[in-house]
Write an enzyme that holds these catalytic residues in place. Sequence first.
Site, short mmCIF file in Angstrom:
data_model
loop_
_atom_site.label_atom_id
_atom_site.label_comp_id
_atom_site.label_asym_id
_atom_site.label_seq_id
_atom_site.Cartn_x
_atom_site.Cartn_y
_atom_site.Cartn_z
N CYS B 30 0.84 -1.21 0.00
CA CYS B 30 0.00 0.00 0.00
C CYS B 30 0.87 1.25 0.00
O CYS B 30 1.51 1.57 1.00
CB CYS B 30 -0.91 -0.05 1.22
SG CYS B 30 -1.67 1.50 1.67
N CYS B 33 0.07 4.01 2.53
CA CYS B 33 0.40 3.63 3.90
C CYS B 33 1.82 4.08 4.27
O CYS B 33 2.09 4.44 5.40
CB CYS B 33 0.30 2.11 4.09
SG CYS B 33 -1.37 1.48 3.88
#
Lengths: 320, 106
Positions: B30, B33
Amino acid sequence: MIYDVIILGTGPAGYTAALYTSRAFLKTLMLAGPQDGGQLTITTEVDNYPGFGKGILGPQLMEEMKAQVVRFGTEIKLEQASSVARLASSKGFVVETLEKNKYEAKTIIVATGASAKYLGLPSETRLMGKGVSACATCDGFFFKGKEVVVIGGGDTAMEEANFLTKFATKVTIIHRRDEFRASKIMLERSQKNPKITFLTNKIVEEVLGETSVSGVKLKDAKTGEVSEFPTQGFFLAIGHQPNTEFLRGVVELDEKGYIALYKANMTDKADMLVPQTRTSVEGIFAAGDCVDPRYRQAVVAAGMGCMAAMDAEKWLEEQS
Amino acid sequence: MHITVTDSEFQTKVMESDKPVLVDFWAVWCGPCRMQDPILEELDKELGDKGVIAKLNVDENPATAGKYGIMSIPTLMLFHKGQVMKQWIGVQSKEVLKAEFDKLVS
């Protein structure tokens, strides 16, 4: 402390600008904005940025760019510019951030890029993160074994659809026309993918679902017939809008919000030597997707970032 | 305090914690993230021992992510005394997160 240059945004345009200004020994500060590293951080393989024989992952490319500018002394803060104003006392500018800090600089390079567009439906906002997404690479994982739709007809839609077939059992591309803006190679790849089907001439009226997405309400663009299509995931790929709202009233924007750059008269040799990245305000330059509705490529943004840095450097020289 | 938490530890480390716990649902693949990470580190420094930041890898801990209906990451959830106080989807600034902690601890 007054910086020589403040660069807004840390995508390819911002980093390339910082590379040039810091290598020219200009005191450079970058304000990362809400998405440090920009749009490439939410992509996977990047195969159209030169210099990487085997391709490179988007987030990795951005980390390399960051390391390169840090090596030459660029300072980076994880803050987002909320306003830019001229300093009353001098020719410089002051940038205020959402984090309530103020930074001063002699010149500004805007490289804030663009963000994914949403349809603007209340049901879409309500179900955001509950099946509605504008980033397949971020959220695709949660749709393992499920059926999803992708809204859009451009390259992004094709790319997202192809990526989603890694997880979803079935991906339906819903497009409001029957012609596609997508490039031939991308469209063909989707058409050949057995997990992808197409629904054309369909306009999204509403995203359905109470606590998570359960379907989508569609209206036929030709007959006006309304239908419901069951789905668990709703991925948007309907284009981008420039991140320039905070500059409204500061520099000139076009009707779609892109920063208007100086337009040289191509028949006038002297005029063609005018800095190509200057905005309507002297001392503020702009580069990348926030000025570019047409190409929107990392390599183009990087090139423009270089131009903006050189224009800013020249301008600073002329002021002293 | 910065900790990692798994499905099996969720009850003791988050639900039964005497301090507010911010759970960061994340994964290695991700991109956004990664952006949240340095923000959480700074937040952690400012919080000191007033709160806990717990990272939960959704790949390795699907039960908790499933229980809370996580369909997008990063998702951040603030727990206090076993209750969900607040949930955010997408990268959040330190100021936004800190303001919620401040409401719970003085």
